[in-house]
Design a protein around this motif. Structure first.
Motif, PDB file in Angstrom:
ATOM      1  N   LEU A 178      38.795  -4.608 -10.532  1.00  0.00           N
ATOM      2  CA  LEU A 178      39.008  -5.406 -12.299  1.00  0.00           C
ATOM      3  C   LEU A 178      39.951  -6.435 -12.264  1.00  0.00           C
ATOM      4  CD1 LEU A 178      38.727  -2.640 -13.901  1.00  0.00           C
ATOM      5  CD2 LEU A 178      36.867  -4.466 -14.384  1.00  0.00           C
ATOM      6  N   HIS A 179      40.817  -5.709 -11.680  1.00  0.00           N
ATOM      7  CA  HIS A 179      42.189  -6.452 -11.119  1.00  0.00           C
ATOM      8  C   HIS A 179      41.615  -8.238 -10.336  1.00  0.00           C
ATOM      9  CE1 HIS A 179      45.374  -8.735  -9.107  1.00  0.00           C
ATOM     10  NE2 HIS A 179      46.298  -9.125 -10.261  1.00  0.00           N
ATOM     11  N   ASP A 180      40.744  -8.052  -9.077  1.00  0.00           N
ATOM     12  CA  ASP A 180      40.605  -9.410  -8.577  1.00  0.00           C
ATOM     13  C   ASP A 180      39.425 -10.084  -9.982  1.00  0.00           C
ATOM     14  OD1 ASP A 180      42.197  -8.557  -6.736  1.00  0.00           O
ATOM     15  OD2 ASP A 180      40.383  -7.506  -5.527  1.00  0.00           O
ATOM     16  N   GLU A 220      30.739 -15.955 -14.896  1.00  0.00           N
ATOM     17  CA  GLU A 220      30.755 -15.930 -13.782  1.00  0.00           C
ATOM     18  C   GLU A 220      31.394 -13.675 -13.411  1.00  0.00           C
ATOM     19  OE1 GLU A 220      31.693 -15.974  -8.947  1.00  0.00           O
ATOM     20  OE2 GLU A 220      30.991 -18.189 -10.383  1.00  0.00           O
ATOM     21  N   ALA A 221      32.193 -14.056 -14.605  1.00  0.00           N
ATOM     22  CA  ALA A 221      33.226 -12.539 -14.789  1.00  0.00           C
ATOM     23  C   ALA A 221      32.918 -11.897 -15.494  1.00  0.00           C
ATOM     24  CB  ALA A 221      34.824 -13.158 -15.408  1.00  0.00           C
ATOM     25  N   LEU A 222      31.710 -12.339 -16.210  1.00  0.00           N
ATOM     26  CA  LEU A 222      31.104 -11.206 -17.178  1.00  0.00           C
ATOM     27  C   LEU A 222      29.880 -10.694 -16.360  1.00  0.00           C
ATOM     28  CD1 LEU A 222      30.771 -12.993 -20.754  1.00  0.00           C
ATOM     29  CD2 LEU A 222      31.952 -10.944 -20.044  1.00  0.00           C
ATOM     30  N   ALA A 223      28.895 -10.921 -15.539  1.00  0.00           N
ATOM     31  CA  ALA A 223      28.600 -10.964 -14.573  1.00  0.00           C
ATOM     32  C   ALA A 223      28.969 -10.113 -13.667  1.00  0.00           C
ATOM     33  CB  ALA A 223      27.699 -11.976 -13.751  1.00  0.00           C
ATOM     34  N   GLU A 224      29.957 -10.303 -13.160  1.00  0.00           N
ATOM     35  CA  GLU A 224      31.021  -9.444 -11.919  1.00  0.00           C
ATOM     36  C   GLU A 224      31.241  -8.245 -13.026  1.00  0.00           C
ATOM     37  OE1 GLU A 224      32.901 -10.193  -8.743  1.00  0.00           O
ATOM     38  OE2 GLU A 224      32.825 -12.817  -9.064  1.00  0.00           O
ATOM     39  N   LEU A 225      31.440  -7.906 -13.871  1.00  0.00           N
ATOM     40  CA  LEU A 225      31.937  -7.022 -14.188  1.00  0.00           C
ATOM     41  C   LEU A 225      31.115  -6.145 -14.984  1.00  0.00           C
ATOM     42  CD1 LEU A 225      34.945  -8.360 -17.566  1.00  0.00           C
ATOM     43  CD2 LEU A 225      35.087  -6.591 -15.379  1.00  0.00           C
ATOM     44  N   ARG A 226      29.772  -6.054 -15.327  1.00  0.00           N
ATOM     45  CA  ARG A 226      28.139  -5.358 -15.711  1.00  0.00           C
ATOM     46  C   ARG A 226      27.502  -5.080 -14.949  1.00  0.00           C
ATOM     47  NH1 ARG A 226      26.997 -10.707 -18.926  1.00  0.00           N
ATOM     48  NH2 ARG A 226      26.992  -9.706 -21.130  1.00  0.00           N
ATOM     49  N   ARG A 227      28.029  -6.122 -13.018  1.00  0.00           N
ATOM     50  CA  ARG A 227      27.708  -5.039 -12.329  1.00  0.00           C
ATOM     51  C   ARG A 227      28.283  -3.913 -11.510  1.00  0.00           C
ATOM     52  NH1 ARG A 227      29.770  -4.893  -7.181  1.00  0.00           N
ATOM     53  NH2 ARG A 227      31.614  -6.715  -7.896  1.00  0.00           N
ATOM     54  N   GLU A 240      19.644  -6.579 -14.264  1.00  0.00           N
ATOM     55  CA  GLU A 240      18.833  -7.796 -13.209  1.00  0.00           C
ATOM     56  C   GLU A 240      20.786  -7.644 -13.092  1.00  0.00           C
ATOM     57  OE1 GLU A 240      17.251 -12.000 -12.932  1.00  0.00           O
ATOM     58  OE2 GLU A 240      16.776 -10.798 -14.740  1.00  0.00           O
ATOM     59  N   ALA A 241      21.562  -8.263 -14.036  1.00  0.00           N
ATOM     60  CA  ALA A 241      22.637  -9.276 -14.391  1.00  0.00           C
ATOM     61  C   ALA A 241      23.409  -7.606 -13.404  1.00  0.00           C
ATOM     62  CB  ALA A 241      23.486  -8.512 -15.344  1.00  0.00           C
ATOM     63  N   GLU A 242      23.507  -5.840 -13.752  1.00  0.00           N
ATOM     64  CA  GLU A 242      24.527  -5.085 -13.007  1.00  0.00           C
ATOM     65  C   GLU A 242      23.674  -4.656 -12.121  1.00  0.00           C
ATOM     66  OE1 GLU A 242      24.722  -2.397 -17.702  1.00  0.00           O
ATOM     67  OE2 GLU A 242      22.954  -2.948 -16.446  1.00  0.00           O
ATOM     68  N   GLY A 243      22.328  -5.149 -11.773  1.00  0.00           N
ATOM     69  CA  GLY A 243      22.037  -5.019 -10.203  1.00  0.00           C
ATOM     70  C   GLY A 243      22.658  -5.559  -9.352  1.00  0.00           C
ATOM     71  N   ALA A 244      23.313  -6.616  -9.678  1.00  0.00           N
ATOM     72  CA  ALA A 244      23.422  -7.955  -8.686  1.00  0.00           C
ATOM     73  C   ALA A 244      24.196  -7.477  -7.595  1.00  0.00           C
ATOM     74  CB  ALA A 244      24.866  -8.972  -9.772  1.00  0.00           C
ATOM     75  N   PRO A 245      23.904  -8.008  -6.069  1.00  0.00           N
ATOM     76  CA  PRO A 245      24.978  -7.643  -4.961  1.00  0.00           C
ATOM     77  C   PRO A 245      26.401  -7.642  -5.234  1.00  0.00           C
ATOM     78  CG  PRO A 245      23.909  -9.487  -4.697  1.00  0.00           C
ATOM     79  CD  PRO A 245      23.035  -8.781  -5.806  1.00  0.00           C
ATOM     80  N   ALA A 246      27.342  -7.557  -4.200  1.00  0.00           N
ATOM     81  CA  ALA A 246      28.626  -7.522  -4.197  1.00  0.00           C
ATOM     82  C   ALA A 246      28.219  -8.718  -3.878  1.00  0.00           C
ATOM     83  CB  ALA A 246      29.369  -6.484  -4.077  1.00  0.00           C
ATOM     84  N   PRO A 247      29.738  -9.997  -4.440  1.00  0.00           N
ATOM     85  CA  PRO A 247      30.408 -11.023  -4.258  1.00  0.00           C
ATOM     86  C   PRO A 247      30.367 -10.731  -2.344  1.00  0.00           C
ATOM     87  CG  PRO A 247      31.461 -10.769  -5.783  1.00  0.00           C
ATOM     88  CD  PRO A 247      30.967  -9.014  -5.499  1.00  0.00           C
ATOM     89  N   GLY A 248      29.682 -11.811  -2.169  1.00  0.00           N
ATOM     90  CA  GLY A 248      29.920 -11.790   0.013  1.00  0.00           C
ATOM     91  C   GLY A 248      30.415 -13.360  -0.049  1.00  0.00           C
ATOM     92  N   LEU A 249      30.659 -13.489   1.836  1.00  0.00           N
ATOM     93  CA  LEU A 249      30.995 -15.121   2.976  1.00  0.00           C
ATOM     94  C   LEU A 249      29.935 -16.216   1.799  1.00  0.00           C
ATOM     95  CD1 LEU A 249      31.877 -14.386   5.493  1.00  0.00           C
ATOM     96  CD2 LEU A 249      33.386 -14.219   3.434  1.00  0.00           C
ATOM     97  N   ASP A 250      28.382 -15.845   1.553  1.00  0.00           N
ATOM     98  CA  ASP A 250      27.706 -17.020   0.651  1.00  0.00           C
ATOM     99  C   ASP A 250      28.261 -17.665  -0.339  1.00  0.00           C
ATOM    100  OD1 ASP A 250      27.136 -14.529  -0.885  1.00  0.00           O
ATOM    101  OD2 ASP A 250      24.978 -14.714  -0.866  1.00  0.00           O
TER     102      ASP A 250
END
Length: 387
Positions: A178-180, A220-227, A240-250
C-alpha cells in the motif's frame, strides 16, 4: 465426526458397570455369596461415579476405593468391583501431578492387600505382586497419556503462534504494498496538480496534459489497490481488475514515463540479455525502483534521475541515481528515523536474499543500488544497507 468427551465417558461407564453386574451374577457360581440389595448398591457406587472422573479425579478415585473396601469387608467377591478403581486411578495418573498420583497408587495397593487379607485362600505373594504391578502399569499408561496431551497442547500453541506471526508478516507485506502504490502515485498527482494550478489560466494545453497525467496515475493506483483487495477476498471471486497480475519489469517503462510526466527527467537503460524472471523478483525490482523515483519526486525537485537495469549471470541489479544538489532522495532526518520507504526497500531485498546500498554519492546526488539473485544457489540470506 468427533464424539463429545461426556458421551465417551458415559459409554465407558456403562460398559464397565455392565461388566460389574455380569460378574456380580457370576459370583454364586464361583462360590461366593449372592449379592443382596446393599451389595448391588455398593456395585453401583463403585462404578457409576467414574462418569465424573475427569472433573474430580482424586475425589472419585478415593470414593470408589472406599466403596470397594466396604464391599470386600462384607464378604463380596473383590473381582466384581475391580474395574472401577483401576479406571479411576488411571484418570488420576493422566490428569494430576505425581504427588497426587502416588497417594492414590498407595491407597489402591492398600485396598488390594486388604482384599487379599480378608479373603480366605488368597496367596499373599500373588496379591502383593498385583498390588504393586497394577498401579505401576496404570501409572505408566496415565503418564504417557498426560505427556501426549501436553505435547498436543504445545503443538497447537506453536501452530497458533506461527499463524499469528504469518498474519503479522502478511499485514506488513500488505502495508508495504500500500505504501509503495499510494506514495508513488500520490507524488505524481501532487506534482501534476501543482503544475496544472500554476498554468491553468496561462497555458491550457499544459494544464490539460497535467490533468491527463493525474487521471492516469489515479486510475493505475486504483487498479493496483483493487488487485490487492482482490487477494484478500475470502470468496476468491475476482473481477477483471482484481485479477490483474502484479506489476513486473514489463511495466517499468510506463512507470518511468509517468515520472517524466511529473517533471523529473528520467533515463532508463537496460543491459544484458532479458530473460524470464520469477514474479516475486520482478515485483521486488519494480517496487524498489518505484520507491526510489518517488523519493526523487518528493525530495529532489529539479534533479535528473537515471535508472539502470542489468541482467547478469545468476542475478539482477537495479540502480537509481539522481544528480540533485539538495538533501537527495531521502532527507537526512528521515534517514536517521529509518523512513518507511527505506525500511520497505530493505525488507524486500532481505526477503529475496539480495543486497541494497542506499546513500549520498561522492559526486553529488543520491543513489539506490539493488542486487537480487535469480536462483536459489546464488541467494544470499541477509541484506546490506549503506548510507
Amino acid at each position: 465426526m468427533r464424539i463429545h468427551p461426556l458421551v465417551v465417558d458415559g459409554l465407558i461407564t456403562a460398559a464397565q458397570t455392565t461388566v460389574a453386574v455380569l460378574l456380580g451374577r457370576e459370583a454364586v457360581r464361583q462360590g461366593w455369596p449372592a449379592l443382596d440389595t446393599l451389595d448391588w448398591t455398593l456395585v453401583a457406587l463403585a462404578n457409576l461415579p467414574t462418569f465424573l472422573r475427569t472433573r474430580a479425579p482424586v475425589t472419585i478415585c478415593v470414593f470408589v476405593l472406599a466403596v470397594c473396601v466396604v464391599y470386600v469387608g462384607r464378604g463380596g467377591w473383590p473381582v466384581v468391583n475391580s474395574l472401577g478403581p483401576m479406571l479411576a486411578f488411571y484418570t488420576v495418573a493422566s490428569l494430576r501431578p505425581t504427588r497426587a498420583t502416588a497417594v492414590c497408587a498407595a491407597l489402591m495397593a492398600a485396598v488390594w492387600v486388604y482384599a487379599g487379607v480378608v479373603t480366605d485362600g488368597s496367596s499373599m505373594a500373588s496379591v502383593a505382586a498385583q498390588s504393586v504391578a497394577y498401579p505401576l502399569v496404570l501409572w505408566w499408561f496415565g503418564h504417557t497419556a498426560r505427556r501426549t496431551a501436553d505435547l498436543t497442547r504445545q503443538l497447537k500453541a506453536e501452530q497458533a503462534e506461527r499463524a499469528r506471526r504469518e498474519v503479522a508478516e502478511e499485514r506488513v507485506r500488505i502495508a508495504r504494498e500500500l505504501h509503495d502504490v499510494v506514495a508513488h502515485h500520490m507524488a505524481v498527482i501532487n506534482v501534476q496538480a501543482g503544475l496544472a494550478r500554476f498554468v491553468f489560466t496561462s497555458d491550457a494545453p499544459t494544464a490539460r496534459g497535467a490533468l491527463d497525467a493525474i487521471e492516469g496515475a489515479s486510475a493505475e493506483a486504483l487498479a493496483e489497490l483493487r488487485r490487492m483487495l482482490g487477494l484478500l477476498r475470502a470468496d476468491g471471486v475476482q473481477g477483471e481488475a482484481e485479477g490483474a497480475p502484479a506489476p513486473g519489469l514489463d511495466q517499468l517503462a510506463e512507470m518511468v514515463e509517468r515520472v517524466r510526466a511529473g517533471g523529473v527527467p528520467v533515463d532508463l537503460t537496460v543491459t544484458g540479455e532479458p530473460r524470464p524472471l520469477p514474479p516475486g523478483v520482478q515485483l521486488c525490482l519494480y517496487r524498489v525502483v518505484q520507491e526510489a523515483l518517488t523519493n526523487v519526486l518528493k525530495h529532489a525537485p529539479g534533479a535528473h534521475a537515471t535508472v539502470e537495469l542489468a541482467y547478469r549471470a545468476g542475478e539482477m541489479t537495479a540502480s537509481v541515481i539522481d544528480d540533485g544538489t539538495g538533501e537527495g532522495v531521502i532527507p537526512a532526518r528521515k534517514r536517521q528515523r529509518g523512513g518507511h520507504g527505506l525500511i520497505g526497500m530493505r525488507e524486500r531485498a532481505k526477503l529475496y536474499g539480495g543486497t541494497i546500498v542506499v546513500g549520498p554519492r561522492s559526486e553529488g546526488g543520491f543513489g539506490v543500488h539493488l542486487t537480487l539473485p535469480t536462483s536459489a544457489r546464488t541467494a544470499r540470506r541477509g541484506d546490506t544497507v549503506a548510507e
